[in-house]
Design a protein around this motif. Structure first.
Motif, PDB file in Angstrom:
ATOM      1  N   LYS A 167      19.609  27.160  10.746  1.00  0.00           N
ATOM      2  CA  LYS A 167      19.685  26.487   9.316  1.00  0.00           C
ATOM      3  C   LYS A 167      18.381  26.355   8.477  1.00  0.00           C
ATOM      4  CE  LYS A 167      23.411  23.354  10.819  1.00  0.00           C
ATOM      5  NZ  LYS A 167      24.016  22.243  10.924  1.00  0.00           N
ATOM      6  N   ARG A 168      18.605  26.814   7.477  1.00  0.00           N
ATOM      7  CA  ARG A 168      17.300  26.736   6.358  1.00  0.00           C
ATOM      8  C   ARG A 168      17.820  25.947   5.120  1.00  0.00           C
ATOM      9  NH1 ARG A 168      15.850  31.688   4.308  1.00  0.00           N
ATOM     10  NH2 ARG A 168      17.752  32.602   4.759  1.00  0.00           N
ATOM     11  N   ILE A 169      17.018  24.894   4.543  1.00  0.00           N
ATOM     12  CA  ILE A 169      17.073  24.395   3.360  1.00  0.00           C
ATOM     13  C   ILE A 169      16.229  24.958   2.143  1.00  0.00           C
ATOM     14  CG2 ILE A 169      17.122  22.007   2.313  1.00  0.00           C
ATOM     15  CD1 ILE A 169      19.067  22.425   4.699  1.00  0.00           C
ATOM     16  N   VAL A 170      16.849  25.418   1.217  1.00  0.00           N
ATOM     17  CA  VAL A 170      16.091  25.968   0.256  1.00  0.00           C
ATOM     18  C   VAL A 170      16.487  25.137  -1.127  1.00  0.00           C
ATOM     19  CG1 VAL A 170      15.449  27.854  -1.222  1.00  0.00           C
ATOM     20  CG2 VAL A 170      16.027  28.172   1.330  1.00  0.00           C
ATOM     21  N   GLY A 171      15.751  24.153  -1.581  1.00  0.00           N
ATOM     22  CA  GLY A 171      16.225  23.504  -2.423  1.00  0.00           C
ATOM     23  C   GLY A 171      17.344  22.414  -2.221  1.00  0.00           C
ATOM     24  N   ASN A 172      18.463  22.284  -2.896  1.00  0.00           N
ATOM     25  CA  ASN A 172      19.458  21.639  -2.549  1.00  0.00           C
ATOM     26  C   ASN A 172      20.575  22.387  -1.704  1.00  0.00           C
ATOM     27  OD1 ASN A 172      18.370  19.313  -3.726  1.00  0.00           O
ATOM     28  ND2 ASN A 172      19.137  20.035  -5.685  1.00  0.00           N
ATOM     29  N   LYS A 173      20.292  23.669  -1.512  1.00  0.00           N
ATOM     30  CA  LYS A 173      21.318  24.574  -0.558  1.00  0.00           C
ATOM     31  C   LYS A 173      20.841  24.551   0.779  1.00  0.00           C
ATOM     32  CE  LYS A 173      22.892  26.632  -4.714  1.00  0.00           C
ATOM     33  NZ  LYS A 173      23.168  28.080  -5.373  1.00  0.00           N
ATOM     34  N   GLN A 174      21.925  24.788   1.656  1.00  0.00           N
ATOM     35  CA  GLN A 174      21.756  25.142   2.942  1.00  0.00           C
ATOM     36  C   GLN A 174      21.879  26.486   3.164  1.00  0.00           C
ATOM     37  OE1 GLN A 174      23.140  22.463   6.229  1.00  0.00           O
ATOM     38  NE2 GLN A 174      24.141  24.250   7.204  1.00  0.00           N
ATOM     39  N   TYR A 175      21.245  27.330   3.870  1.00  0.00           N
ATOM     40  CA  TYR A 175      21.463  28.664   4.324  1.00  0.00           C
ATOM     41  C   TYR A 175      21.350  28.915   6.002  1.00  0.00           C
ATOM     42  CZ  TYR A 175      20.570  29.917  -0.546  1.00  0.00           C
ATOM     43  OH  TYR A 175      20.515  29.850  -1.911  1.00  0.00           O
ATOM     44  N   GLY A 176      22.209  29.797   6.172  1.00  0.00           N
ATOM     45  CA  GLY A 176      22.365  30.069   7.791  1.00  0.00           C
ATOM     46  C   GLY A 176      23.067  29.006   8.499  1.00  0.00           C
ATOM     47  N   GLY A 177      22.927  28.987   9.724  1.00  0.00           N
ATOM     48  CA  GLY A 177      23.614  27.952  10.400  1.00  0.00           C
ATOM     49  C   GLY A 177      25.150  28.375  10.943  1.00  0.00           C
ATOM     50  N   VAL A 178      25.196  29.608  10.700  1.00  0.00           N
ATOM     51  CA  VAL A 178      26.595  30.324  10.851  1.00  0.00           C
ATOM     52  C   VAL A 178      26.651  31.230  12.091  1.00  0.00           C
ATOM     53  CG1 VAL A 178      27.530  29.865   8.738  1.00  0.00           C
ATOM     54  CG2 VAL A 178      26.410  31.973   9.116  1.00  0.00           C
ATOM     55  N   ARG A 179      27.810  31.268  12.757  1.00  0.00           N
ATOM     56  CA  ARG A 179      27.761  32.429  13.814  1.00  0.00           C
ATOM     57  C   ARG A 179      28.469  33.527  13.306  1.00  0.00           C
ATOM     58  NH1 ARG A 179      29.367  30.940  20.149  1.00  0.00           N
ATOM     59  NH2 ARG A 179      27.288  30.160  19.789  1.00  0.00           N
ATOM     60  N   GLN A 180      27.694  34.635  13.694  1.00  0.00           N
ATOM     61  CA  GLN A 180      28.374  36.055  13.351  1.00  0.00           C
ATOM     62  C   GLN A 180      28.230  36.875  14.564  1.00  0.00           C
ATOM     63  OE1 GLN A 180      25.864  37.693   9.872  1.00  0.00           O
ATOM     64  NE2 GLN A 180      26.686  36.101   8.404  1.00  0.00           N
ATOM     65  N   TYR A 181      28.565  38.308  14.335  1.00  0.00           N
ATOM     66  CA  TYR A 181      29.015  38.969  15.727  1.00  0.00           C
ATOM     67  C   TYR A 181      28.366  40.421  15.287  1.00  0.00           C
ATOM     68  CZ  TYR A 181      32.191  35.575  17.222  1.00  0.00           C
ATOM     69  OH  TYR A 181      32.594  34.290  17.546  1.00  0.00           O
ATOM     70  N   ILE A 182      27.717  40.861  16.170  1.00  0.00           N
ATOM     71  CA  ILE A 182      27.431  42.423  16.242  1.00  0.00           C
ATOM     72  C   ILE A 182      28.635  43.138  16.869  1.00  0.00           C
ATOM     73  CG2 ILE A 182      25.756  44.084  16.897  1.00  0.00           C
ATOM     74  CD1 ILE A 182      23.343  42.028  17.053  1.00  0.00           C
ATOM     75  N   PRO A 183      29.114  44.138  16.184  1.00  0.00           N
ATOM     76  CA  PRO A 183      29.974  44.892  16.940  1.00  0.00           C
ATOM     77  C   PRO A 183      29.543  46.153  17.421  1.00  0.00           C
ATOM     78  CG  PRO A 183      30.181  45.399  14.352  1.00  0.00           C
ATOM     79  CD  PRO A 183      29.073  44.350  14.630  1.00  0.00           C
ATOM     80  N   LEU A 184      29.434  46.055  18.736  1.00  0.00           N
ATOM     81  CA  LEU A 184      29.153  47.457  19.458  1.00  0.00           C
ATOM     82  C   LEU A 184      29.982  47.978  19.872  1.00  0.00           C
ATOM     83  CD1 LEU A 184      26.343  45.715  22.018  1.00  0.00           C
ATOM     84  CD2 LEU A 184      25.869  46.774  19.778  1.00  0.00           C
TER      85      LEU A 184
END
Length: 451
Positions: A246-263
């Protein structure tokens, strides 16, 4: 059926998609018309097309949509461009200058495209000389031009023909739907399917000892089953979970989500089969240069693509080339560095070398079944031919042609569905979305040539 016509109606309503589909069809029509235009100074009646339909030449003829055997202006097709693309991609791994270009973004890609075009001209000119000397008999050349003038003009025409086909492919990609080069190859392969089906149907119906219509129906069902199996192999992926901090930039939160690399289970695509097929024609070449060795039992078995030794060696080569091509195109170190830059990590795995080792281990494990499945698909045409299926029709039961057809169709349908969903229409399928050949980060951050 009602849903099918509704989907077609929705496709036609979207102006951008409608124009792109029409453009694609018109460009492909130009390519097919050009494939029947014979080289200037060649007598079509004197051509021995049977020689160009066998062995490795038969594979090239299939990719060129029959242009190779007809001595067309498009006889060499897009294969020189594919070869140049692969060479440039390999240079990006071995030569620092090309590696640097691949990392420079749009400007680097433009320079690499220029290098690919220059290399395509050189490869096409060399192949044109070989094609004229080996595939066009002297009696098929018009005496008006003369041998020297014919050779010079034909090299220019064949080179210009390949460059024009390459230009058509780029225009399809820009103004049409799907990958242009891949579609051109697919159309060339599909163009031979109707005649192959008609020939097989006629042979089954006319020959009472071949099983009749029932055996032909069984062959069609088997073909559908092989296509379904190929789709599973092409679509198969192993999803590796990636968590972003998670990253807080100003009043917004970025990241903190789970994604996937499709091999991909089959990350190497069709390239292992192409490499293995090229090596399997070495015994035939050796036998042609050394007639005394032609009677050798081993050479006879290796030259016969329905023999057990040929198929065993062919399958082993495919498995080895699958590991080799996957190793040079998929770079776990690059993937780990990209995750680290974006604040991502694999849960339970430390960043850095541990992540590299984890991804490499996953790739090694899924590549084994992928390579075995690819080898099975590759030898199915030989098994079909051993079951007395017409050799022309048997090619569609597996091998290079089927994998290309499945991959290109899935990619094109995925693009069509994306246009539909973007305009808030239903997709092509009732459940789930169509998945194309998922792009995989390679050694230089690019994707392998689309074939």
């Amino acid at each position: 059926m009602k849903r099918f016509f509704t989907t077609l109606s929705n496709i036609w309503k979207i102006e951008d998609l409608r124009v792109r589909i029409i453009n694609t069809l018109l460009f492909l029509l130009i390519y097919r018309v050009g494939s029947f235009i014979v080289l200037p100074g060649v007598d079509p009646a004197s051509l021995n097309s049977q020689k160009a339909k066998e062995g490795l030449l038969g594979l090239l003829n299939m990719f060129a949509g029959g242009s190779f055997s007809r001595a067309s202006i498009f006889a060499l097709g897009v294969m020189p461009y594919i070869s140049a693309s692969i060479v440039v991609q390999l240079l990006g791994i071995a030569v620092p200058y090309f590696t640097k270009l691949q990392k420079e973004g749009e400007s680097g890609r433009n320079k690499l495209n220029q290098w690919t075009r220059y290399l395509t001209i050189a490869i096409t000119a060399a192949q044109a000389i070989g094609y004229i000397r080996t595939q066009i008999a002297p009696e098929a050349i018009s005496p008006v031009l003369g041998a020297t003038m014919f050779n010079i003009t034909s090299v220019f025409v064949l080179t210009a023909g390949t460059l024009f086909v390459m230009w058509l492919g780029e225009k399809i990609t820009d103004k049409g739907i799907g990958n242009g080069i891949s579609l051109i190859i697919m159309v060339g392969i599909i163009a031979q399917l109707p005649s192959a089906i008609v020939t097989e149907f006629s042979s089954r119906v006319t020959d009472t000892n071949s099983g009749g219509l029932l055996i032909f129906i069984v062959e069609i069902v088997a073909l559908i089953a092989v296509v379904m199996f190929t789709i599973l192999v092409v679509q198969g992926t192993r999803k590796v979970a990636v968590q972003y901090a998670k990253r807080i930039v100003g009043n917004k939160q970025y990241g903190g989500v789970r994604q996937y690399i499709p091999l991909k289970v089959n990350a190497a695509g069709v390239m292992p089969i192409i490499f293995a097929q090229a090596l399997m024609f070495i015994p035939t070449t050796v036998a042609s240069f050394f007639p005394k060795m032609a009677s050798s039992t081993v050479l006879i078995l290796l030259s016969n693509y329905t023999s057990w030794l040929h198929n065993l060696v062919f399958a082993i080569l495919i498995i080895l080339f699958t590991y080799f091509y996957t190793a040079i195109t998929v770079n776990p170190k690059q993937m780990s560095d990209d995750m680290k830059k974006n604040g991502g990590f694999i849960p339970g795995v430390k960043p850095g070398d541990a992540t590299v080792n984890f991804i490499d281990d996953v790739i090694s494990k899924i590549t084994l079944p992928g390579s075995i499945f690819l080898a099975m698909i590759a030898i199915i045409p030989a098994l079909a031919n051993m079951a007395h299926v017409n050799s022309q029709f048997a090619r569609f039961f597996g091998g290079t042609s089927l994998i290309i057809l499945v991959g290109v169709v899935l990619d094109t349908l995925q693009q069509v569905e994306s246009h539909l969903l973007m305009r808030h229409y239903d997709g092509l399928m009732k459940t789930g979305r169509i998945k194309g050949r998922t792009a995989i980060p390679t050694a230089a951050g690019t994707t392998p040539p689309a074939i």
